[in-house]
Design a protein around this motif. Structure first.
Motif, PDB file in Angstrom:
ATOM      1  N   ALA A 104       1.908   7.843 -57.444  1.00  0.00           N
ATOM      2  CA  ALA A 104       1.943   6.573 -56.725  1.00  0.00           C
ATOM      3  C   ALA A 104       1.946   6.787 -55.207  1.00  0.00           C
ATOM      4  O   ALA A 104       1.612   5.876 -54.450  1.00  0.00           O
ATOM      5  N   GLN A 105       2.333   7.989 -54.780  1.00  0.00           N
ATOM      6  CA  GLN A 105       2.390   8.292 -53.341  1.00  0.00           C
ATOM      7  C   GLN A 105       1.135   9.012 -52.857  1.00  0.00           C
ATOM      8  O   GLN A 105       1.071   9.429 -51.690  1.00  0.00           O
ATOM      9  N   ALA A 106       0.154   9.162 -53.716  1.00  0.00           N
ATOM     10  CA  ALA A 106      -1.043   9.947 -53.357  1.00  0.00           C
ATOM     11  C   ALA A 106      -1.868   9.249 -52.276  1.00  0.00           C
ATOM     12  O   ALA A 106      -2.034   8.021 -52.287  1.00  0.00           O
ATOM     13  N   THR A 107      -2.347  10.052 -51.326  1.00  0.00           N
ATOM     14  CA  THR A 107      -3.343   9.597 -50.360  1.00  0.00           C
ATOM     15  C   THR A 107      -4.524  10.564 -50.438  1.00  0.00           C
ATOM     16  O   THR A 107      -4.413  11.655 -51.003  1.00  0.00           O
ATOM     17  N   TYR A 108      -5.644  10.173 -49.847  1.00  0.00           N
ATOM     18  CA  TYR A 108      -6.860  10.967 -50.046  1.00  0.00           C
ATOM     19  C   TYR A 108      -7.509  11.360 -48.719  1.00  0.00           C
ATOM     20  O   TYR A 108      -7.399  10.639 -47.719  1.00  0.00           O
ATOM     21  N   ALA A 109      -8.162  12.500 -48.762  1.00  0.00           N
ATOM     22  CA  ALA A 109      -8.836  13.052 -47.590  1.00  0.00           C
ATOM     23  C   ALA A 109     -10.288  13.349 -47.970  1.00  0.00           C
ATOM     24  O   ALA A 109     -10.655  14.500 -48.219  1.00  0.00           O
ATOM     25  N   PRO A 110     -11.123  12.301 -48.014  1.00  0.00           N
ATOM     26  CA  PRO A 110     -12.513  12.522 -48.418  1.00  0.00           C
ATOM     27  C   PRO A 110     -13.274  13.380 -47.424  1.00  0.00           C
ATOM     28  O   PRO A 110     -12.893  13.469 -46.248  1.00  0.00           O
ATOM     29  N   ASN A 111     -14.353  13.980 -47.887  1.00  0.00           N
ATOM     30  CA  ASN A 111     -15.194  14.786 -47.004  1.00  0.00           C
ATOM     31  C   ASN A 111     -15.688  13.950 -45.831  1.00  0.00           C
ATOM     32  O   ASN A 111     -15.870  12.733 -45.939  1.00  0.00           O
ATOM     33  N   LEU A 112     -15.916  14.604 -44.712  1.00  0.00           N
ATOM     34  CA  LEU A 112     -16.326  13.914 -43.492  1.00  0.00           C
ATOM     35  C   LEU A 112     -17.756  13.396 -43.608  1.00  0.00           C
ATOM     36  O   LEU A 112     -18.611  14.015 -44.247  1.00  0.00           O
ATOM     37  N   THR A 113     -17.999  12.257 -42.972  1.00  0.00           N
ATOM     38  CA  THR A 113     -19.348  11.710 -42.888  1.00  0.00           C
ATOM     39  C   THR A 113     -19.756  11.634 -41.412  1.00  0.00           C
ATOM     40  O   THR A 113     -18.930  11.815 -40.511  1.00  0.00           O
ATOM     41  N   ARG A 114     -21.019  11.320 -41.166  1.00  0.00           N
ATOM     42  CA  ARG A 114     -21.486  11.173 -39.789  1.00  0.00           C
ATOM     43  C   ARG A 114     -20.712  10.073 -39.059  1.00  0.00           C
ATOM     44  O   ARG A 114     -20.438  10.177 -37.861  1.00  0.00           O
ATOM     45  N   ALA A 115     -20.332   9.027 -39.784  1.00  0.00           N
ATOM     46  CA  ALA A 115     -19.581   7.934 -39.166  1.00  0.00           C
ATOM     47  C   ALA A 115     -18.227   8.408 -38.651  1.00  0.00           C
ATOM     48  O   ALA A 115     -17.710   7.885 -37.651  1.00  0.00           O
ATOM     49  N   ASP A 116     -17.627   9.400 -39.317  1.00  0.00           N
ATOM     50  CA  ASP A 116     -16.335   9.917 -38.869  1.00  0.00           C
ATOM     51  C   ASP A 116     -16.446  10.617 -37.522  1.00  0.00           C
ATOM     52  O   ASP A 116     -15.460  10.760 -36.800  1.00  0.00           O
ATOM     53  N   GLU A 117     -17.628  11.099 -37.191  1.00  0.00           N
ATOM     54  CA  GLU A 117     -17.805  11.893 -35.972  1.00  0.00           C
ATOM     55  C   GLU A 117     -17.952  11.022 -34.723  1.00  0.00           C
ATOM     56  O   GLU A 117     -17.776  11.508 -33.610  1.00  0.00           O
ATOM     57  N   ARG A 118     -18.282   9.748 -34.905  1.00  0.00           N
ATOM     58  CA  ARG A 118     -18.530   8.871 -33.754  1.00  0.00           C
ATOM     59  C   ARG A 118     -17.221   8.415 -33.112  1.00  0.00           C
ATOM     60  O   ARG A 118     -16.299   7.983 -33.790  1.00  0.00           O
ATOM     61  N   ILE A 119     -17.133   8.532 -31.808  1.00  0.00           N
ATOM     62  CA  ILE A 119     -15.951   8.068 -31.073  1.00  0.00           C
ATOM     63  C   ILE A 119     -16.001   6.553 -30.950  1.00  0.00           C
ATOM     64  O   ILE A 119     -16.998   5.988 -30.495  1.00  0.00           O
ATOM     65  N   ASP A 120     -14.916   5.897 -31.345  1.00  0.00           N
ATOM     66  CA  ASP A 120     -14.764   4.454 -31.193  1.00  0.00           C
ATOM     67  C   ASP A 120     -13.967   4.203 -29.919  1.00  0.00           C
ATOM     68  O   ASP A 120     -12.749   4.397 -29.894  1.00  0.00           O
ATOM     69  N   TRP A 121     -14.648   3.790 -28.882  1.00  0.00           N
ATOM     70  CA  TRP A 121     -13.968   3.620 -27.588  1.00  0.00           C
ATOM     71  C   TRP A 121     -13.043   2.413 -27.563  1.00  0.00           C
ATOM     72  O   TRP A 121     -12.261   2.264 -26.618  1.00  0.00           O
ATOM     73  N   THR A 122     -13.137   1.529 -28.554  1.00  0.00           N
ATOM     74  CA  THR A 122     -12.188   0.405 -28.604  1.00  0.00           C
ATOM     75  C   THR A 122     -10.827   0.853 -29.134  1.00  0.00           C
ATOM     76  O   THR A 122      -9.858   0.105 -29.049  1.00  0.00           O
ATOM     77  N   ALA A 123     -10.765   2.051 -29.691  1.00  0.00           N
ATOM     78  CA  ALA A 123      -9.491   2.592 -30.170  1.00  0.00           C
ATOM     79  C   ALA A 123      -8.655   3.060 -28.972  1.00  0.00           C
ATOM     80  O   ALA A 123      -9.184   3.288 -27.884  1.00  0.00           O
ATOM     81  N   PRO A 124      -7.350   3.216 -29.154  1.00  0.00           N
ATOM     82  CA  PRO A 124      -6.517   3.738 -28.064  1.00  0.00           C
ATOM     83  C   PRO A 124      -6.926   5.167 -27.675  1.00  0.00           C
ATOM     84  O   PRO A 124      -7.498   5.909 -28.479  1.00  0.00           O
ATOM     85  N   ALA A 125      -6.602   5.549 -26.437  1.00  0.00           N
ATOM     86  CA  ALA A 125      -6.946   6.886 -25.956  1.00  0.00           C
ATOM     87  C   ALA A 125      -6.360   7.977 -26.847  1.00  0.00           C
ATOM     88  O   ALA A 125      -6.972   9.024 -27.059  1.00  0.00           O
ATOM     89  N   GLU A 126      -5.174   7.724 -27.384  1.00  0.00           N
ATOM     90  CA  GLU A 126      -4.551   8.726 -28.252  1.00  0.00           C
ATOM     91  C   GLU A 126      -5.380   8.932 -29.520  1.00  0.00           C
ATOM     92  O   GLU A 126      -5.514  10.071 -30.007  1.00  0.00           O
ATOM     93  N   ALA A 127      -5.939   7.868 -30.055  1.00  0.00           N
ATOM     94  CA  ALA A 127      -6.780   8.000 -31.255  1.00  0.00           C
ATOM     95  C   ALA A 127      -8.085   8.721 -30.936  1.00  0.00           C
ATOM     96  O   ALA A 127      -8.601   9.490 -31.765  1.00  0.00           O
ATOM     97  N   VAL A 128      -8.627   8.489 -29.743  1.00  0.00           N
ATOM     98  CA  VAL A 128      -9.833   9.224 -29.333  1.00  0.00           C
ATOM     99  C   VAL A 128      -9.512  10.711 -29.246  1.00  0.00           C
ATOM    100  O   VAL A 128     -10.290  11.570 -29.695  1.00  0.00           O
ATOM    101  N   TYR A 129      -8.354  11.030 -28.687  1.00  0.00           N
ATOM    102  CA  TYR A 129      -7.930  12.432 -28.579  1.00  0.00           C
ATOM    103  C   TYR A 129      -7.807  13.066 -29.967  1.00  0.00           C
ATOM    104  O   TYR A 129      -8.273  14.191 -30.200  1.00  0.00           O
TER     105      TYR A 129
END
Length: 312
Positions: free
Chosen positions: A191-216
């Motif tokens: 019930a506590q499981a979380t998942y770490a799927p393989n990376l996609t191209r979308a994961d590589e794109r920086i979202d500048w609307t996110a906080p600076a810490e998330a960009v880092y």
């Protein structure tokens, strides 16, 4: 059984401790680099150096592949980042079962990219789990775990190396106790499981609307592979190898270049500022942003230009 660099310390630990490694199973050689040179997996290279037979089935689920592995009559199978799901016929054959070295504190981050995802999510701690293997993804019983802190300056690369070493040490501590029957497997709390799927191209794109810490976290979580990227005002891909958050706010839309310094280009984010420090323009090698600014970068990263507009 293993394939990338992560598995090599575990193999070396077994060899150094006197275990009889009867065979190594790894993925087939794959083409790499711009010239697409056929390249053996790191585990194969290490196994061959030790004179160990190597099997490289394209599909381990094929009965012939299973028979080939079992022909070595292993007492126990140890896997680490192998890259294929083991079939039931193989899971049930070894007398002492099949163990897995997984780079997370299960049941968190089941899946193929636990190291990257932990940093992307801003975790401050992760670890390694030794578990028995089951038919479901990373859902086997836990034999042992070790916690590893994630430092603020850790990248996916440095954390990978820490966890590979920690996993090898934990394997050496766990395996003899397991073989002597001294460990009672502990079921995971599914019930506590979380998942770490393989990376996609979308994961590589920086979202500048996110906080600076998330960009880092995105930049360091994808360093040194596959590397985060943004796009410039002319639509070109600009890989971001390194950068750091800056204190302060900007009265400009996210993605806007607000300042050009000698060694950094400061960009507005959804909350705070982020300084680009090392980049890679399309068709070029990685370079300090200061070098880029001496050439085409002066116009591409001029104050007022916006990055990442293709995502809006």
């Amino acid at each position: 059984m293993g394939t990338p660099d992560f598995a090599v310390p575990s193999l070396e630990a077994l060899l150094a401790s006197g275990y009889e490694v009867v065979a190594v199973v790894t993925q087939p050689d794959r083409p790499k680099g711009r010239k697409r040179v056929l390249t053996p997996p790191p585990v194969k290279v290490r196994a061959q150096a030790a004179g160990i037979p190597v099997l490289q089935p394209e599909r381990l689920r094929e009965p012939a592949a299973v028979d080939a592995v079992l022909s070595f009559r292993p007492d126990v199978v140890v896997t680490a980042a192998y890259g294929q799901i083991l079939p039931k016929a193989l899971l049930e054959a070894p007398p002492r079962g099949c163990l897995n070295v997984h780079a997370s504190l299960l049941p968190k981050y089941r899946g193929g990219a636990p190291i990257h995802r932990a940093i992307l999510n801003g975790e401050t701690e992760t670890g390694v789990t030794i578990m028995t293997m089951a038919e479901a993804l990373d859902a086997g019983d836990i034999l042992s775990q070790v916690r590893v802190p994630i430092e603020r300056t850790d990248t996916a690369g440095t954390l990978h190396d820490k966890l590979a070493r920690a996993g090898a040490q934990l394997l050496l501590e766990t395996l003899p106790r397991w073989l002597r029957g001294e460990i009672t497997p502990q079921p995971q709390d599914h019930a506590q499981a979380t998942y770490a799927p393989n990376l996609t191209r979308a994961d590589e794109r920086i979202d500048w609307t996110a906080p600076a810490e998330a960009v880092y976290n995105r930049v360091r979580g994808l360093h040194p592979w596959p590397v985060a990227y943004t796009t410039t005002a002319d639509g070109q891909v600009l890989k971001v190898w390194w950068g750091t958050p800056r204190p302060g706010r900007a009265d400009a839309p996210p993605g806007t270049v607000v300042a050009v310094e000698e060694r950094a280009v400061v960009v507005a984010t959804g909350d705070g500022l982020f300084a680009l420090e090392e980049v890679q323009p399309a068709g070029k090698t990685r370079m300090p942003v200061a070098h880029y600014l001496r050439g085409a970068g002066r116009a591409v990263l001029a104050p007022g230009t916006r990055l990442g507009m293709e995502a809006e």
